[in-house]
Design an enzyme around this catalytic site. Sequence first.
Site, short mmCIF file in Angstrom:
data_model
loop_
_atom_site.label_atom_id
_atom_site.label_comp_id
_atom_site.label_asym_id
_atom_site.label_seq_id
_atom_site.Cartn_x
_atom_site.Cartn_y
_atom_site.Cartn_z
N LEU A 45 2.64 3.23 -3.00
CA LEU A 45 3.41 2.70 -4.13
C LEU A 45 4.54 1.44 -3.85
O LEU A 45 4.83 1.51 -2.51
CB LEU A 45 4.19 3.50 -4.89
CG LEU A 45 3.25 4.40 -5.98
CD1 LEU A 45 4.07 5.57 -6.61
CD2 LEU A 45 2.50 3.62 -6.85
N GLY A 104 7.69 1.64 1.71
CA GLY A 104 7.98 1.33 3.00
C GLY A 104 6.87 0.88 3.71
O GLY A 104 6.78 0.65 5.01
N SER A 131 -3.04 -1.54 -3.24
CA SER A 131 -4.38 -0.98 -3.26
C SER A 131 -4.50 0.38 -4.13
O SER A 131 -4.92 1.36 -3.32
CB SER A 131 -5.02 -0.81 -2.00
OG SER A 131 -4.33 -0.20 -1.17
#
Length: 199
Positions: A33, A37, A106
């Site tokens: 998400l 990071g 993605s």
Amino acid sequence: MTSNLFWHHQDVPKKARQLLHGHKSFIIWFTGLSGSGKSTIANRLDRALYRHNISTYILDGDNIRMGLNKDLSFKQEDREENIRRVGEVARLFVDAGIVVLATFVSPFRKDREFVRKLVNKDEFIEVYVKCNFDTLKARDPKGLYEKALKGEIKNFTGISDPYEHPENPEIIVDTTMMTPNICVKQIMNYLYNNGYLKK
């Protein structure tokens, strides 16, 4: 029409380019998400690989959408096209003997599997950058979650759009509890232990 196209053979094959660089070429695909990071870890991994004389290139989600894919929206069909184009670019880098670090939310498994199937079985490493939602909201480096929760951003993955977690990623790093440097160390260990890098 594709029926009038013919694949042009190149005299210098991928294996020769890999020998020139002195290492294997492959894709490290970071998924997770927004704010988990991915880009931070990829950049630190890029530096670590550079110090080991590994030829790399980062394909970053935001950067790609500012150039190659600036004509695409965040609707599902455009998200799919975004990953299709990036997958083809990543494949070209692998053919050129380069290690690709791709950082893209993605959200759909089938799109990530599409990219995996573009290259050889051992040339795609999926890294799931996991992070719990409370941490993502608190971290919110780009202020996107705040806007999305207010309804100011449509089609935002994790809030108004779904995210399909990887089922069998090669690597999982949990940034809720792991620092970027620890994540990089885990990925480097995987690369050494699985023969991607020479010890």
